[in-house]
Design a protein around this motif. Structure first.
Motif, PDB file in Angstrom:
ATOM      1  N   ALA A 145       0.772  -1.269   0.035  1.00  0.00           N
ATOM      2  CA  ALA A 145       0.174   0.172  -0.027  1.00  0.00           C
ATOM      3  C   ALA A 145       0.866   1.184   0.031  1.00  0.00           C
ATOM      4  CB  ALA A 145      -0.916   0.181   1.275  1.00  0.00           C
ATOM      5  N   GLY A 146       2.329   1.080  -0.012  1.00  0.00           N
ATOM      6  CA  GLY A 146       3.083   2.175  -0.089  1.00  0.00           C
ATOM      7  C   GLY A 146       3.652   2.526   1.281  1.00  0.00           C
ATOM      8  N   GLY A 147       3.430   1.684   2.263  1.00  0.00           N
ATOM      9  CA  GLY A 147       3.848   2.027   3.566  1.00  0.00           C
ATOM     10  C   GLY A 147       2.758   2.582   4.594  1.00  0.00           C
ATOM     11  N   VAL A 148       2.950   2.623   5.727  1.00  0.00           N
ATOM     12  CA  VAL A 148       1.976   3.186   6.605  1.00  0.00           C
ATOM     13  C   VAL A 148       2.702   4.389   7.420  1.00  0.00           C
ATOM     14  CG1 VAL A 148       0.668   1.198   6.627  1.00  0.00           C
ATOM     15  CG2 VAL A 148       2.494   1.548   8.416  1.00  0.00           C
ATOM     16  N   ASP A 149       1.789   5.601   7.677  1.00  0.00           N
ATOM     17  CA  ASP A 149       2.066   6.714   8.553  1.00  0.00           C
ATOM     18  C   ASP A 149       1.550   6.506   9.880  1.00  0.00           C
ATOM     19  OD1 ASP A 149       2.470   8.737   6.060  1.00  0.00           O
ATOM     20  OD2 ASP A 149       0.879   7.419   5.631  1.00  0.00           O
ATOM     21  N   GLY A 150       0.883   5.329  10.119  1.00  0.00           N
ATOM     22  CA  GLY A 150       0.291   5.420  11.548  1.00  0.00           C
ATOM     23  C   GLY A 150      -0.163   3.965  11.813  1.00  0.00           C
ATOM     24  N   LEU A 151      -0.087   3.369  12.922  1.00  0.00           N
ATOM     25  CA  LEU A 151      -0.473   2.045  13.483  1.00  0.00           C
ATOM     26  C   LEU A 151      -1.224   1.974  14.451  1.00  0.00           C
ATOM     27  CD1 LEU A 151      -0.429  -1.277  13.700  1.00  0.00           C
ATOM     28  CD2 LEU A 151       1.758  -0.976  14.809  1.00  0.00           C
ATOM     29  N   VAL A 152      -2.638   1.776  14.530  1.00  0.00           N
ATOM     30  CA  VAL A 152      -3.436   1.561  15.679  1.00  0.00           C
ATOM     31  C   VAL A 152      -3.775   0.127  16.115  1.00  0.00           C
ATOM     32  CG1 VAL A 152      -5.579   2.234  16.700  1.00  0.00           C
ATOM     33  CG2 VAL A 152      -4.620   3.762  14.669  1.00  0.00           C
ATOM     34  N   ASN A 153      -3.172  -0.183  17.169  1.00  0.00           N
ATOM     35  CA  ASN A 153      -3.112  -1.542  17.834  1.00  0.00           C
ATOM     36  C   ASN A 153      -4.192  -1.588  18.676  1.00  0.00           C
ATOM     37  OD1 ASN A 153      -0.619  -3.062  16.746  1.00  0.00           O
ATOM     38  ND2 ASN A 153       0.517  -1.522  18.051  1.00  0.00           N
ATOM     39  N   VAL A 154      -5.109  -2.246  18.169  1.00  0.00           N
ATOM     40  CA  VAL A 154      -6.391  -2.677  18.890  1.00  0.00           C
ATOM     41  C   VAL A 154      -6.852  -4.061  19.376  1.00  0.00           C
ATOM     42  CG1 VAL A 154      -9.026  -2.258  18.922  1.00  0.00           C
ATOM     43  CG2 VAL A 154      -7.495  -0.676  17.675  1.00  0.00           C
ATOM     44  N   ALA A 155      -6.300  -5.060  18.438  1.00  0.00           N
ATOM     45  CA  ALA A 155      -6.513  -6.263  18.640  1.00  0.00           C
ATOM     46  C   ALA A 155      -6.136  -6.858  20.071  1.00  0.00           C
ATOM     47  CB  ALA A 155      -5.715  -7.203  17.443  1.00  0.00           C
ATOM     48  N   GLY A 156      -7.033  -7.577  20.553  1.00  0.00           N
ATOM     49  CA  GLY A 156      -6.913  -8.395  21.735  1.00  0.00           C
ATOM     50  C   GLY A 156      -8.105  -9.138  22.379  1.00  0.00           C
ATOM     51  N   VAL A 157      -8.179  -9.687  23.434  1.00  0.00           N
ATOM     52  CA  VAL A 157      -9.103 -10.454  24.000  1.00  0.00           C
ATOM     53  C   VAL A 157      -9.338  -9.965  25.494  1.00  0.00           C
ATOM     54  CG1 VAL A 157      -8.593 -12.331  22.637  1.00  0.00           C
ATOM     55  CG2 VAL A 157      -7.556 -12.183  24.784  1.00  0.00           C
ATOM     56  N   GLY A 158     -10.719 -10.125  25.791  1.00  0.00           N
ATOM     57  CA  GLY A 158     -10.996 -10.013  27.284  1.00  0.00           C
ATOM     58  C   GLY A 158     -10.568 -11.202  28.054  1.00  0.00           C
ATOM     59  N   CYS A 159     -10.741 -11.025  29.240  1.00  0.00           N
ATOM     60  CA  CYS A 159     -10.760 -12.234  30.288  1.00  0.00           C
ATOM     61  C   CYS A 159     -11.036 -12.232  31.669  1.00  0.00           C
ATOM     62  CB  CYS A 159      -9.196 -12.677  30.223  1.00  0.00           C
ATOM     63  SG  CYS A 159      -8.872 -14.305  31.344  1.00  0.00           S
ATOM     64  N   PHE A 160     -12.142 -12.335  31.909  1.00  0.00           N
ATOM     65  CA  PHE A 160     -12.503 -12.377  33.577  1.00  0.00           C
ATOM     66  C   PHE A 160     -12.789 -13.673  34.015  1.00  0.00           C
ATOM     67  CE2 PHE A 160     -16.635 -11.561  36.103  1.00  0.00           C
ATOM     68  CZ  PHE A 160     -15.846 -11.218  37.151  1.00  0.00           C
ATOM     69  N   ALA A 161     -11.873 -14.117  34.892  1.00  0.00           N
ATOM     70  CA  ALA A 161     -11.742 -15.410  35.280  1.00  0.00           C
ATOM     71  C   ALA A 161     -11.243 -15.334  36.768  1.00  0.00           C
ATOM     72  CB  ALA A 161     -10.996 -16.174  34.537  1.00  0.00           C
ATOM     73  N   ALA A 162     -11.497 -16.260  37.560  1.00  0.00           N
ATOM     74  CA  ALA A 162     -10.735 -16.470  38.609  1.00  0.00           C
ATOM     75  C   ALA A 162      -9.139 -16.980  38.457  1.00  0.00           C
ATOM     76  CB  ALA A 162     -11.261 -17.508  39.739  1.00  0.00           C
ATOM     77  N   PHE A 163      -8.148 -16.367  38.867  1.00  0.00           N
ATOM     78  CA  PHE A 163      -6.742 -16.702  38.413  1.00  0.00           C
ATOM     79  C   PHE A 163      -6.550 -18.337  38.848  1.00  0.00           C
ATOM     80  CE2 PHE A 163      -2.036 -16.853  39.204  1.00  0.00           C
ATOM     81  CZ  PHE A 163      -1.897 -16.615  37.885  1.00  0.00           C
ATOM     82  N   GLU A 164      -7.039 -18.505  40.208  1.00  0.00           N
ATOM     83  CA  GLU A 164      -6.692 -19.961  40.495  1.00  0.00           C
ATOM     84  C   GLU A 164      -7.405 -21.052  39.643  1.00  0.00           C
ATOM     85  OE1 GLU A 164      -8.476 -20.692  44.506  1.00  0.00           O
ATOM     86  OE2 GLU A 164      -9.736 -18.951  44.012  1.00  0.00           O
ATOM     87  N   ARG A 165      -8.035 -20.836  38.804  1.00  0.00           N
ATOM     88  CA  ARG A 165      -8.905 -21.768  38.075  1.00  0.00           C
ATOM     89  C   ARG A 165      -8.433 -21.517  36.634  1.00  0.00           C
ATOM     90  NH1 ARG A 165     -13.425 -20.416  41.414  1.00  0.00           N
ATOM     91  NH2 ARG A 165     -14.365 -19.180  39.588  1.00  0.00           N
ATOM     92  N   MET A 166      -7.603 -20.916  36.195  1.00  0.00           N
ATOM     93  CA  MET A 166      -6.936 -20.867  35.029  1.00  0.00           C
ATOM     94  C   MET A 166      -5.889 -21.584  34.703  1.00  0.00           C
ATOM     95  SD  MET A 166      -7.053 -16.534  34.079  1.00  0.00           S
ATOM     96  CE  MET A 166      -6.546 -16.739  32.424  1.00  0.00           C
TER      97      MET A 166
END
Length: 261
Positions: A76-97
Motif C-alpha cells: 500500500a506504499g507503507g503506513v504513516d500510523g499503526l493503531v493496535n486494537v486487537a486483543g481479547v478479554g478475560c474475566f476469570a478466577a486466576f486460581e482456576r485458569m
C-alpha cells in the motif's frame, strides 16, 4: 491532518471498526486487519472510496499472520500510523485458569502487539511524524480482581508504550497510549456486563473511543490518554496511593466473586 495511511488491527471488532470509520471519515487511507474476513470485507465496503481500504484476514498471534499484514502495508506504499486494537478479554478466577489460557491472553494482548510493532517500525520510521496508537485499558493502571491476567497484559502495553515514547522521542515517532474504561463490545462476557451493571459502572460506545483516538492524533504529540470519570481519577490515584484502592476493592470482593464464571 492531511490524508495518510493507517493500519488498524482488530478492525473486525467494535472498537477497531469504529476507529477505522472515524479515520476514513477524515479522509485517511486504511489497511484493516482482523480474524473475521467477512466482517472486514463488509467494513471495507461501507467505507468511503477515499479510504482505498485494503483488508487482511490474519491471526496476529502467528508470525505468518503478522508477515501477511506487513506485506500488505508495504504494497500500500507503507503506513504513516499503526493503531493496535486487537486483543481479547478475560474475566476469570486466576486460581482456576490453566497454563494455556494464561498464555493465550498474554500472547493476544501483549506479545502480538509488540511483535507487530517491531515488524512495522521500518515503515513507520520512514515517514517522519508517524503515529503509533496502543489501545490499553483502565485496568492497565488499576489492576482489578478477576482480571489478573488481563490487567497484567494491559500493564504491559502501558509500559511498552512508555518505553517506546522515550526511546523514539528524537526520531519523529509519536507514541500514544489510550486507556478506555468499560466499552460496549462483543469482547464483554455476560458476566462482565452483569458485574458492570451491579457496580454501576458506566460503559462507553466504541465511537467514544474512536473520537478519543482522533483527538490524540490531532494533538500532534506523544501522550497518555484516559477515558471516563471517575475511572481516570481512580487509575491515577492507584498509582499515587494504591492502599486506598486496595481498601475500596476489598469491600467489593464478595460482589465480584458472585459474578465470576
Amino acid at each position: 491532518m492531511s490524508a495518510r495511511t493507517f493500519v488498524v488491527t482488530g478492525a473486525s471488532g467494535g472498537i477497531g471498526g469504529a476507529i477505522a470509520e472515524a479515520l476514513a471519515a477524515r479522509g485517511h487511507r486504511l489497511v484493516l486487519a482482523g480474524r473475521d474476513g467477512a466482517r472486514l470485507a463488509a467494513l471495507a465496503k461501507k467505507l468511503p472510496a477515499s479510504a482505498d481500504a485494503v483488508w487482511v484476514a490474519s491471526d496476529l498471534t502467528r508470525a505468518d499472520g503478522r508477515a501477511a499484514l506487513v506485506t500488505a502495508c508495504a504494497d500500500a506504499g507503507g503506513v504513516d500510523g499503526l493503531v493496535n486494537v486487537a486483543g481479547v478479554g478475560c474475566f476469570a478466577a486466576f486460581e482456576r485458569m490453566d497454563e494455556n489460557a494464561i498464555a493465550d491472553v498474554v500472547t493476544a494482548n501483549l506479545t502480538a502487539t509488540m511483535q507487530l510493532t517491531r515488524a512495522l517500525l521500518p515503515q513507520l520510521l520512514a515517514k517522519r511524524g508517524a503515529d503509533l496508537v496502543n489501545i490499553g485499558s483502565t485496568f492497565g493502571s488499576l489492576a482489578f480482581p478477576g482480571h489478573a491476567v488481563y490487567s497484567a497484559s494491559k500493564f504491559g502495553i502501558y509500559g511498552f508504550s512508555e518505553a517506546l515514547r522515550r526511546e523514539f522521542a528524537d526520531r519523529g515517532l509519536c507514541v500514544h497510549y489510550l486507556a478506555p474504561r468499560a466499552t460496549d463490545t462483543a469482547l464483554n462476557s455476560a458476566e462482565v456486563n452483569a458485574l458492570n451493571g451491579a457496580m454501576g459502572n458506566h460503559s462507553d460506545s466504541p465511537a467514544v473511543v474512536a473520537q478519543a483516538v482522533l483527538a490524540a492524533l490531532d494533538a500532534g504529540r506523544s501522550g497518555r490518554h484516559y477515558l471516563g470519570w471517575p475511572e481516570k481519577l481512580f487509575a491515577r490515584l492507584n498509582l499515587a496511593c494504591p492502599a486506598l484502592i486496595d481498601k475500596a476493592l476489598a469491600g467489593k470482593l464478595a460482589l465480584i466473586r458472585r459474578h465470576l464464571p
